[in-house]
Design a protein around this motif. Structure first.
Motif, PDB file in Angstrom:
ATOM      1  N   ASP A   1      -9.626 -10.285 -64.733  1.00 23.61           N
ATOM      2  CA  ASP A   1      -9.252  -9.373 -65.827  1.00 23.61           C
ATOM      3  C   ASP A   1      -7.741  -9.246 -65.977  1.00 23.61           C
ATOM      4  OD1 ASP A   1     -11.938  -8.882 -66.386  1.00 23.61           O
ATOM      5  OD2 ASP A   1     -12.037  -7.236 -64.952  1.00 23.61           O
ATOM      6  N   GLY A   2      -7.052 -10.359 -65.835  1.00 25.02           N
ATOM      7  CA  GLY A   2      -5.613 -10.379 -66.040  1.00 25.02           C
ATOM      8  C   GLY A   2      -4.789  -9.900 -64.876  1.00 25.02           C
ATOM      9  N   VAL A   3      -5.442  -9.585 -63.760  1.00 22.35           N
ATOM     10  CA  VAL A   3      -4.729  -9.097 -62.577  1.00 22.35           C
ATOM     11  C   VAL A   3      -5.018 -10.031 -61.404  1.00 22.35           C
ATOM     12  CG1 VAL A   3      -4.399  -7.132 -61.016  1.00 22.35           C
ATOM     13  CG2 VAL A   3      -4.972  -6.726 -63.409  1.00 22.35           C
ATOM     14  N   ILE A   4      -3.996 -10.294 -60.600  1.00 20.36           N
ATOM     15  CA  ILE A   4      -4.167 -11.134 -59.417  1.00 20.36           C
ATOM     16  C   ILE A   4      -4.923 -10.346 -58.351  1.00 20.36           C
ATOM     17  CG2 ILE A   4      -2.950 -12.224 -57.494  1.00 20.36           C
ATOM     18  CD1 ILE A   4      -2.731 -13.883 -59.867  1.00 20.36           C
ATOM     19  N   LYS A   5      -5.933 -10.963 -57.774  1.00 16.57           N
ATOM     20  CA  LYS A   5      -6.668 -10.353 -56.670  1.00 16.57           C
ATOM     21  C   LYS A   5      -6.500 -11.231 -55.435  1.00 16.57           C
ATOM     22  CE  LYS A   5     -10.726  -8.464 -57.348  1.00 16.57           C
ATOM     23  NZ  LYS A   5     -12.190  -8.311 -57.569  1.00 16.57           N
ATOM     24  N   ILE A   6      -6.181 -10.607 -54.312  1.00 16.67           N
ATOM     25  CA  ILE A   6      -5.952 -11.345 -53.072  1.00 16.67           C
ATOM     26  C   ILE A   6      -7.288 -11.665 -52.413  1.00 16.67           C
ATOM     27  CG2 ILE A   6      -4.927 -11.249 -50.767  1.00 16.67           C
ATOM     28  CD1 ILE A   6      -2.769  -9.416 -51.909  1.00 16.67           C
ATOM     29  N   ILE A   7      -7.514 -12.943 -52.152  1.00 16.21           N
ATOM     30  CA  ILE A   7      -8.693 -13.352 -51.398  1.00 16.21           C
ATOM     31  C   ILE A   7      -8.431 -13.181 -49.918  1.00 16.21           C
ATOM     32  CG2 ILE A   7     -10.192 -15.301 -50.802  1.00 16.21           C
ATOM     33  CD1 ILE A   7      -9.793 -16.335 -53.627  1.00 16.21           C
ATOM     34  N   THR A   8      -7.299 -13.697 -49.454  1.00 14.93           N
ATOM     35  CA  THR A   8      -6.933 -13.489 -48.058  1.00 14.93           C
ATOM     36  C   THR A   8      -5.457 -13.834 -47.857  1.00 14.93           C
ATOM     37  OG1 THR A   8      -7.476 -14.056 -45.765  1.00 14.93           O
ATOM     38  CG2 THR A   8      -7.608 -15.825 -47.357  1.00 14.93           C
ATOM     39  N   PRO A   9      -4.737 -13.075 -47.013  1.00 15.36           N
ATOM     40  CA  PRO A   9      -3.397 -13.477 -46.598  1.00 15.36           C
ATOM     41  C   PRO A   9      -3.506 -14.402 -45.392  1.00 15.36           C
ATOM     42  CG  PRO A   9      -3.866 -11.290 -45.766  1.00 15.36           C
ATOM     43  CD  PRO A   9      -5.100 -11.728 -46.520  1.00 15.36           C
TER      44      PRO A   9
ATOM     45  N   VAL B   1      -9.826 -19.135 -29.355  1.00 13.32           N
ATOM     46  CA  VAL B   1      -9.222 -20.152 -30.219  1.00 13.32           C
ATOM     47  C   VAL B   1      -9.165 -19.590 -31.633  1.00 13.32           C
ATOM     48  CG1 VAL B   1      -9.343 -22.519 -31.072  1.00 13.32           C
ATOM     49  CG2 VAL B   1     -10.201 -21.967 -28.776  1.00 13.32           C
ATOM     50  N   ASN B   2      -7.967 -19.398 -32.144  1.00 13.34           N
ATOM     51  CA  ASN B   2      -7.765 -18.846 -33.484  1.00 13.34           C
ATOM     52  C   ASN B   2      -7.417 -19.994 -34.427  1.00 13.34           C
ATOM     53  OD1 ASN B   2      -6.886 -17.590 -35.816  1.00 13.34           O
ATOM     54  ND2 ASN B   2      -5.781 -15.974 -34.754  1.00 13.34           N
ATOM     55  N   ILE B   3      -8.288 -20.260 -35.391  1.00 16.71           N
ATOM     56  CA  ILE B   3      -8.064 -21.318 -36.388  1.00 16.71           C
ATOM     57  C   ILE B   3      -7.884 -20.632 -37.733  1.00 16.71           C
ATOM     58  CG2 ILE B   3      -8.963 -23.433 -37.422  1.00 16.71           C
ATOM     59  CD1 ILE B   3     -10.808 -23.717 -35.006  1.00 16.71           C
ATOM     60  N   ASN B   4      -6.685 -20.729 -38.331  1.00 17.94           N
ATOM     61  CA  ASN B   4      -6.432 -19.983 -39.560  1.00 17.94           C
ATOM     62  C   ASN B   4      -6.410 -20.820 -40.824  1.00 17.94           C
ATOM     63  OD1 ASN B   4      -3.657 -20.974 -39.805  1.00 17.94           O
ATOM     64  ND2 ASN B   4      -3.206 -19.653 -38.057  1.00 17.94           N
ATOM     65  N   THR B   5      -6.600 -22.128 -40.711  1.00 16.05           N
ATOM     66  CA  THR B   5      -6.742 -22.992 -41.879  1.00 16.05           C
ATOM     67  C   THR B   5      -7.295 -24.323 -41.406  1.00 16.05           C
ATOM     68  OG1 THR B   5      -5.629 -23.887 -43.844  1.00 16.05           O
ATOM     69  CG2 THR B   5      -4.426 -23.990 -41.764  1.00 16.05           C
ATOM     70  N   PHE B   6      -7.735 -25.155 -42.340  1.00 19.97           N
ATOM     71  CA  PHE B   6      -8.243 -26.480 -41.995  1.00 19.97           C
ATOM     72  C   PHE B   6      -7.410 -27.555 -42.679  1.00 19.97           C
ATOM     73  CE2 PHE B   6     -11.784 -23.934 -40.660  1.00 19.97           C
ATOM     74  CZ  PHE B   6     -12.305 -24.620 -39.582  1.00 19.97           C
ATOM     75  N   SER B   7      -6.115 -27.522 -42.391  1.00 20.00           N
ATOM     76  CA  SER B   7      -5.220 -28.572 -42.864  1.00 20.00           C
ATOM     77  C   SER B   7      -5.330 -29.774 -41.929  1.00 20.00           C
ATOM     78  CB  SER B   7      -3.784 -28.041 -42.925  1.00 20.00           C
ATOM     79  OG  SER B   7      -3.397 -27.522 -41.670  1.00 20.00           O
ATOM     80  N   GLY B   8      -4.516 -30.791 -42.167  1.00 18.97           N
ATOM     81  CA  GLY B   8      -4.602 -32.000 -41.368  1.00 18.97           C
ATOM     82  C   GLY B   8      -4.359 -31.756 -39.889  1.00 18.97           C
TER      83      GLY B   8
ATOM     84  N   SER C   1     -10.328 -14.629 -42.017  1.00 17.71           N
ATOM     85  CA  SER C   1      -9.259 -14.866 -43.007  1.00 17.71           C
ATOM     86  C   SER C   1      -8.844 -16.322 -43.069  1.00 17.71           C
ATOM     87  CB  SER C   1      -8.033 -13.973 -42.712  1.00 17.71           C
ATOM     88  OG  SER C   1      -8.385 -12.613 -42.803  1.00 17.71           O
ATOM     89  N   ASN C   2      -9.768 -17.220 -42.760  1.00 14.48           N
ATOM     90  CA  ASN C   2      -9.509 -18.662 -42.859  1.00 14.48           C
ATOM     91  C   ASN C   2     -10.043 -19.142 -44.208  1.00 14.48           C
ATOM     92  OD1 ASN C   2      -9.809 -21.521 -42.732  1.00 14.48           O
ATOM     93  ND2 ASN C   2      -9.704 -21.445 -40.508  1.00 14.48           N
TER      94      ASN C   2
ATOM     95  N   ASP D   1     -15.203 -13.107 -41.426  1.00 14.07           N
ATOM     96  CA  ASP D   1     -15.113 -11.929 -42.288  1.00 14.07           C
ATOM     97  C   ASP D   1     -15.144 -12.387 -43.737  1.00 14.07           C
ATOM     98  OD1 ASP D   1     -12.582 -12.946 -42.807  1.00 14.07           O
ATOM     99  OD2 ASP D   1     -11.491 -11.326 -41.812  1.00 14.07           O
ATOM    100  N   ALA D   2     -14.856 -11.483 -44.665  1.00 12.50           N
ATOM    101  CA  ALA D   2     -14.944 -11.819 -46.085  1.00 12.50           C
ATOM    102  C   ALA D   2     -13.922 -12.865 -46.505  1.00 12.50           C
ATOM    103  CB  ALA D   2     -14.764 -10.558 -46.929  1.00 12.50           C
ATOM    104  N   GLY D   3     -12.885 -13.080 -45.699  1.00 18.08           N
ATOM    105  CA  GLY D   3     -11.883 -14.107 -46.003  1.00 18.08           C
ATOM    106  C   GLY D   3     -12.189 -15.455 -45.412  1.00 18.08           C
ATOM    107  N   SER D   4     -13.301 -15.591 -44.681  1.00 15.27           N
ATOM    108  CA  SER D   4     -13.693 -16.883 -44.099  1.00 15.27           C
ATOM    109  C   SER D   4     -14.430 -17.676 -45.173  1.00 15.27           C
ATOM    110  CB  SER D   4     -14.612 -16.674 -42.891  1.00 15.27           C
ATOM    111  OG  SER D   4     -14.015 -15.833 -41.939  1.00 15.27           O
TER     112      SER D   4
END
Length: 448
Positions: A105-113, A196-203, A233-234, A287-290
């Motif tokens: 609706d024209g506003v940015i919503k954050i999915i996850t930091p 083990v904390n994995i915060n993204t699935f980059s290369g 939050s991944n 969580d909701a950001g995974s």
């Protein structure tokens, strides 16, 4: 979740294999050509009569953007800086604030930091809305334009106006832009348990996860009580990295399957022999950001009875985007398949349901803060499950285990309740064990 970038001439080569002949044209859908005639008529009218002169590239790109926006939230066309940003993000090195966002609706919503970025350090949370950037109302801008305003040279600052559920009024946050160099895998040992904390699935995330497991085994003299895989939050990333991470915890069995438009368009991926954890108990935190690749890992370990999933319902992005490079500086990101867990569950719009629902009690806003999931996005794909999903009666009775307040937990020195609860659960899974206090062997595990 993304497939690897295809070579620049992949699409051109594919088209070259289908020569356009008279018989091909004759067999084409007549209605499609009528629609194309309408499009060309509009194009020529705008070109000739619009109040200001508009170049052809602007009109054609706008038409492409509109076509893809009508499909789903994840298909898009990128060129110039947008394309370079995509490549940098999947490589795990880019400039910005460290936010995954969408437009509503024209506003940015954050999915996850993203962890260890300016956005996370400033306390921005999933479900927050951004109404102003640099004091300017962003209503009316498209997502790309708004994101472009948040980018800038490292060291420069930008002020965001945040609207958060449970807060009486908006508040401003000033962030300093920086070069985002993700540390996708970090590890430590807590009371004999490897975290083990994995915060993204980059290369290279698969390799770094394997290195973390090896380091934990060494730090515990080969006797860890178990492992916690933190995927909270991944936002996801590359499919092949999700498969490699899952494989590190599995001895055998299917990890994930991709299913395209045709019934026989199915590709399955399986684990290779060799569980790097030696069969020890595993808990996965979500969580909701995974999202996306994180949900592949959680779903695979859950379905294969290899791990207990704890936390909150995950995001629910169960689609695969293929990135097709069209030229040296442009690419098409197109949704080409849905993915399914080993039991045939479609994660799309539903997400991964934890085996044990654990609220984040140490977040004082968790009851009032509204989170966003795939099902909240406009034009999201509908799930196509291959198994019968039976509705279970929900128990709304308050869980006596989760009645503490954030202030009470803070007095006890508990800063992350979900992680604390997972650690206590793993200790109970190893009765009789006397976990020695092992110094943190943490910090990022970098591939070599």
């Amino acid at each position: 979740m993304f497939r690897k970038l295809l070579p620049p001439l992949a699409l051109v080569g594919a088209l070259a294999l289908v020569p356009v002949t008279t018989s091909t044209v004759a067999a084409a859908d007549v209605d499609t050509y009528k629609e194309l005639e309408t499009f060309m008529g509009v194009f020529e009218r705008v070109r000739a009569n619009y109040v200001d002169k508009v170049d052809d590239h602007t009109l054609i790109k706008g038409a492409i953007d509109g076509m893809l926006a009508a499909l789903d939230p994840h298909s898009s066309y990128m060129e110039g800086s947008d394309f370079q940003q995509l490549k940098s993000t999947t490589d795990g090195n880019y400039g910005g604030l460290g936010l995954s966002v969408t437009m509503e609706d024209g506003v940015i919503k954050i999915i996850t930091p993203t962890e260890d970025t300016p956005a996370a350090r400033a306390g921005l949370k999933a479900g927050d809305y951004i109404s102003h950037i640099g004091g300017e109302l962003i209503m009316g801008l498209d997502l790309d334009q708004a994101v472009e305003k948040m980018r800038g040279a490292p060291g420069s600052q930008v002020k965001l106006t945040i609207i958060r559920s449970g807060r009486d009024k908006p508040f401003d946050v000033t962030l300093t832009r920086e070069r985002i160099v993700l540390r996708p895998v970090k590890w430590e040992v807590r009371d004999g348990i490897g975290v083990v904390n994995i915060n993204t699935f980059s290369g290279n995330v698969g390799q770094e996860t394997e290195a973390a497991l090896t380091a934990i085994n060494k730090a515990t003299a080969g006797k860890p009580l178990g492992y916690i895989v933190d995927l909270r939050s991944n936002p996801g990333g590359l499919l092949d990295q999700a498969i490699q991470v899952s494989d590190a915890f599995l001895e055998r069995g299917e990890i994930v399957s991709e299913r395209g438009r045709a019934k026989d368009d199915i590709e399955r991926f399986y684990a290779k022999p060799g569980d790097l954890t030696g069969g020890r108990p595993v808990i996965v935190l979500v969580d909701a950001g995974s999202a996306s690749a994180a949900e592949i890992v959680a779903g695979a370990l859950q379905d294969q009875r290899r791990a207990l999933v704890m936390g909150e319902q995950s995001f629910g992005k169960g689609s695969v985007q293929s990135v097709i490079q069209l030229g040296q500086d442009s690419a098409l990101r197109l949704t080409t398949a849905r993915y399914y867990t080993p039991s045939g569950r479609s994660v799309q719009a539903g997400g991964i349901t934890p085996d044990v629902a654990v609220p984040q009690l140490t977040d004082p806003d968790y009851k009032d803060r509204r989170v966003i999931r795939e099902a909240d996005l406009r034009r999201h794909l509908i799930a196509q499950s291959t198994v019968d999903d039976k509705l279970l009666e929900r128990d709304t009775t308050p869980d006596p285990r989760f009645t503490q307040t954030a202030a009470e937990l803070d007095k006890r020195g508990i800063k992350d309740f979900q992680l604390y609860y997972a650690l206590q659960t793993l200790k109970r899974l190893a009765p009789g064990a006397a976990p020695a206090k092992v110094a943190a062997g943490g910090g990022p595990v970098r591939s070599r």
